[in-house]
Design a protein around this motif. Structure first.
Motif, PDB file in Angstrom:
ATOM      1  N   HIS A   1      26.900 -15.748 -36.616  1.00 44.15           N
ATOM      2  CA  HIS A   1      28.080 -16.096 -37.422  1.00 44.15           C
ATOM      3  C   HIS A   1      28.154 -17.596 -37.702  1.00 44.15           C
ATOM      4  O   HIS A   1      29.124 -18.063 -38.302  1.00 44.15           O
ATOM      5  CB  HIS A   1      29.362 -15.663 -36.707  1.00 44.15           C
ATOM      6  CG  HIS A   1      29.483 -14.182 -36.553  1.00 44.15           C
ATOM      7  ND1 HIS A   1      29.688 -13.326 -37.612  1.00 44.15           N
ATOM      8  CD2 HIS A   1      29.412 -13.391 -35.454  1.00 44.15           C
ATOM      9  CE1 HIS A   1      29.749 -12.085 -37.179  1.00 44.15           C
ATOM     10  NE2 HIS A   1      29.573 -12.098 -35.870  1.00 44.15           N
TER      11      HIS A   1
ATOM     12  N   SER B   1      36.156 -18.240 -43.293  1.00 39.80           N
ATOM     13  CA  SER B   1      36.665 -18.287 -41.931  1.00 39.80           C
ATOM     14  C   SER B   1      38.147 -17.973 -41.894  1.00 39.80           C
ATOM     15  O   SER B   1      38.840 -18.093 -42.902  1.00 39.80           O
ATOM     16  CB  SER B   1      36.469 -19.681 -41.332  1.00 39.80           C
ATOM     17  OG  SER B   1      35.119 -19.994 -41.240  1.00 39.80           O
TER      18      SER B   1
ATOM     19  N   MET C   1      31.248 -21.036 -45.464  1.00 34.30           N
ATOM     20  CA  MET C   1      31.465 -19.698 -44.929  1.00 34.30           C
ATOM     21  C   MET C   1      32.945 -19.363 -45.032  1.00 34.30           C
ATOM     22  O   MET C   1      33.787 -20.257 -45.133  1.00 34.30           O
ATOM     23  CB  MET C   1      30.989 -19.607 -43.474  1.00 34.30           C
ATOM     24  CG  MET C   1      31.702 -20.534 -42.503  1.00 34.30           C
ATOM     25  SD  MET C   1      31.007 -20.485 -40.833  1.00 34.30           S
ATOM     26  CE  MET C   1      32.064 -19.279 -40.074  1.00 34.30           C
TER      27      MET C   1
ATOM     28  N   SER D   1      34.374 -17.085 -38.182  1.00 33.70           N
ATOM     29  CA  SER D   1      34.066 -16.320 -39.380  1.00 33.70           C
ATOM     30  C   SER D   1      34.986 -15.107 -39.457  1.00 33.70           C
ATOM     31  O   SER D   1      35.328 -14.504 -38.430  1.00 33.70           O
ATOM     32  CB  SER D   1      32.604 -15.861 -39.320  1.00 33.70           C
ATOM     33  OG  SER D   1      32.347 -14.868 -40.283  1.00 33.70           O
TER      34      SER D   1
END
Length: 175
Positions: free
Chosen positions: A32, A162, A160, A129
């Protein structure tokens, strides 16, 4: 000795913890977080962790499982600017063989106590994440408030999705 609960003790990161960091740097542990780092990156991270105790703005700890007295991971906090505020970011890693026992939550709460004692920033944040159910559960169990989803960059250059979890460090002990 740094913070201790019935499940874990956290101790300041030291020169002898490089092999633990190498264990944490596995594909399973980093799935992750953008994947494993190179050996050079791990060594550089280790040196930052060792130096972190003297800065006043960050601190990394080795997590020791009790009563086994076995190093099982890391936890820590560091200063960052987030949406116009100075906050602590918090992060943790527990080796797979020790997951599912509440050790990450206990370690995070011990690190929260350390950050709270500094009386530097009002808030601590964690940014797991959205796909990392276990880390999101740790935030919830530790009393963090879910503020919502956000774009986050980790590692540097890799965006990413999150969750933004926040804990008010001026509050009382949640345990």
């Amino acid at each position: 000795m740094a913070g201790e609960s019935k499940r874990v003790r956290i101790e300041p990161w030291s020169e002898g913890d490089l092999d633990l960091l190498r264990e944490i740097n596995s594909p399973e542990m980093k799935r992750h977080l953008g994947g494993p780092e190179t050996e050079e990156q791990v060594v550089a991270r280790h040196q930052r962790y060792v130096r972190s105790g003297g800065t006043g703005q960050e601190r990394m700890f080795r997590v020791v499982a009790l009563p086994e007295e076995v190093p099982v991971g890391s936890v820590g906090y560091w200063a960052r600017d987030w949406q116009g505020q100075h906050v602590y970011e918090m992060g943790w890693s527990i080796l797979p063989a020790y997951q599912g026992r509440g050790l990450a939550t206990a370690a995070l709460l011990a690190a929260v106590d350390e950050a709270r004692a500094r009386r530097t920033f009002r808030y601590a944040h964690a940014y797991p994440s959205v796909d990392n159910a276990a880390s999101n559960a740790v935030c919830r169990k530790a009393g963090f408030e879910l503020l919502g989803e956000t774009e986050f960059e980790f590692p540097k250059g890799r965006p990413m999705r999150s969750n933004d979890w926040r804990l008010d460090l001026t509050g009382t002990d949640l345990r």
